[in-house]
Design an enzyme around this catalytic site. Structure first.
Site, mmCIF file in Angstrom:
data_model
loop_
_atom_site.group_PDB
_atom_site.id
_atom_site.type_symbol
_atom_site.label_atom_id
_atom_site.label_comp_id
_atom_site.label_asym_id
_atom_site.label_seq_id
_atom_site.Cartn_x
_atom_site.Cartn_y
_atom_site.Cartn_z
ATOM 1 N N ARG A 238 0.845 -1.207 0.000
ATOM 2 C CA ARG A 238 0.000 0.000 0.000
ATOM 3 C C ARG A 238 0.873 1.247 0.000
ATOM 4 O O ARG A 238 1.890 1.293 0.684
ATOM 5 C CB ARG A 238 -0.900 0.025 1.241
ATOM 6 N N GLU A 381 -1.170 -9.757 19.560
ATOM 7 C CA GLU A 381 -2.566 -9.329 19.456
ATOM 8 C C GLU A 381 -3.515 -10.368 20.070
ATOM 9 O O GLU A 381 -4.508 -10.017 20.691
ATOM 10 C CB GLU A 381 -2.915 -9.059 17.991
#
Ligand code: ADP
Length: 394
Positions: A238, A381
């Site tokens: 990206r 996470e």
């Protein structure tokens, strides 16, 4: 208490079974290529490490196979599904409705569905995982842990775009933020370590997706990803920050359609677009062999991070620590070195020897005299999701 963590993607389900409060990992795994004949199920405990290749029709089928393994007399880690008291689901988008982990009800599911229009690649799959888990674990409570929750503290000046107000009030176009679970986890670890009464830190999550958060006293006040996870830093594929008029130029002058522009900016840009390589290890190896594109891409990557450190230090009027995390942040001493080069104005002084040490531990890599601490904190996470689900149950 046994907590099952589920991260359900479009064609994959990542899972971990964690015992709390001891934080013991009982099993971890991944179902990949769901919907295909040669789907892959990885499943690992202290005793077994299995890779099965077989047809897995859908998420329900995939999770059922995981349950079968969890219950298996030889390979399993539980005897009955009711030994799992709560399931923590990662949900990418909680809009402005959720600033905390929440028990899943029909109303919560409706909201997750509604925010699917803002995260079409993620929320529908997250919801699918929830529906399937409810069927397979009827006795367990289900909790949603939102990636966007950590950013509910962003002040309006940071979360609004300078576009007509109605697009904020009526269409909810604003900064939402992503990677919140990771930023929250490393923030808490950093604050535990630093033991400051008041704190101004910047967390730098560098994985395939990359983002930075300015955090004052444990609360996020600015963040580099925006309405979608496209803004800010240069990522694997990206572009990060870009002049939006390039989109119009691509369409009006170069004949792109919008799908092609979207693919270009999200899947073909970033480090891949600059170098032809997506994985930072390849880019570092090529740069070491003299590849000029790779050398430049590494410098550009670090330069963008430096600019965000500068702007967040200004936003916070100070800086106690910067924290590197995720695949690149934890492992690339090269990127960390480039980011910290010539940053003494910000009190950032890297100890090159400490930076080169590879470790899984929380560590400081600054010199003794550095005003700003430079830390490396491995993110986790799943453990953060387990902690939040555990807190919810208590
Ligand atoms: P994801 O966003 O998919 O969770 P990760 O946090 O696993 O991503 O990070 C993936 C990135 O970390 C890849 O670009 C990979 O090249 C990079 N990485 C992993 N190990 C190293 C290493 N030893 N040196 C440099 N980069 C690394």
């Amino acid at each position: 208490m046994n907590i099952l963590i589920i991260n359900s993607g479009s064609s994959s389900i990542k899972f971990q079974l964690i015992q709390m409060p001891s934080e013991t990992l009982l099993c971890t795994g991944l179902v990949e290529r769901i919907g295909q004949k040669d789907a892959i199920l990885n499943y690992k405990t202290d005793l077994v490490d299995i890779k099965q290749i077989e047809q897995i029709e859908n998420h329900s089928d995939g999770l059922q196979k995981v349950v079968d393994l969890l219950l298996n007399a030889e390979k399993g880690v539980i005897k009955n599904t009711n030994e799992i008291e709560i399931i923590g689901h990662r949900v990418v988008h909680g809009g402005n409705s959720f600033s905390n982990t929440t028990l899943i009800t029909d109303a919560v599911k409706q909201d997750i569905k509604k925010f699917g229009s803002l995260a079409p690649l993620h929320n529908p799959n997250n919801l699918e995982g929830i529906v399937v888990a409810e069927q397979l674990f009827p006795d367990a409570k289900q909790a949603a842990i939102f990636d966007t929750a950590f950013f509910q503290t962003l002040p309006e000046k940071a979360k609004r775009y300078a576009i007509p107000k109605a697009l904020f009030t009526e269409a909810q176009i604003q900064v939402y933020g992503f990677h919140g679970t990771s930023h929250k986890y490393v923030t808490e670890k950093a604050l535990d370590y630093l033991q400051l009464k008041t704190s101004k830190i910047i967390t730098i999550h560098l994985g395939n997706g990359c983002s930075m958060t300015a955090v004052v006293d444990g609360k996020s006040i600015d963040h580099s990803l925006g309405f979608t996870p496209s803004n800010g830093l240069i990522m694997g594929t990206r572009s990060g920050d870009i002049d939006h008029a390039i989109v119009f130029y691509l369409v009006n002058s170069l004949g792109y359609d919008l799908d092609k522009v979207n693919t270009l900016l999200t899947k073909e840009s970033g480090m891949l677009g600059l170098t032809g390589y997506n994985d930072l290890r390849d880019i570092e190896a090529q740069a070491a062999n003299g590849n000029e594109d790779c050398k430049l891409a590494l410098i550009m990557n670090a330069y963008r991070i430096k600019k965000y450190i500068g702007s967040y230090t200004a936003a916070m009027n100070g800086l106690d620590a910067i924290v590197f995390t995720a695949g690149i942040g934890e492992n690339s001493s090269l990127i960390r070195g480039l980011v910290c080069e010539d940053m003494d104005y910000f009190g950032i002084n890297l100890d090159a020897n400490k930076n080169d040490i590879r470790s899984k531990a929380i560590r400081e890599i600054n010199t003794k005299t550095s005003k700003t601490k430079i830390m490396v904190i491995p993110t986790n996470e799943e453990l953060e999701i387990a902690k939040q689900a555990f807190e919810l149950m208590n």
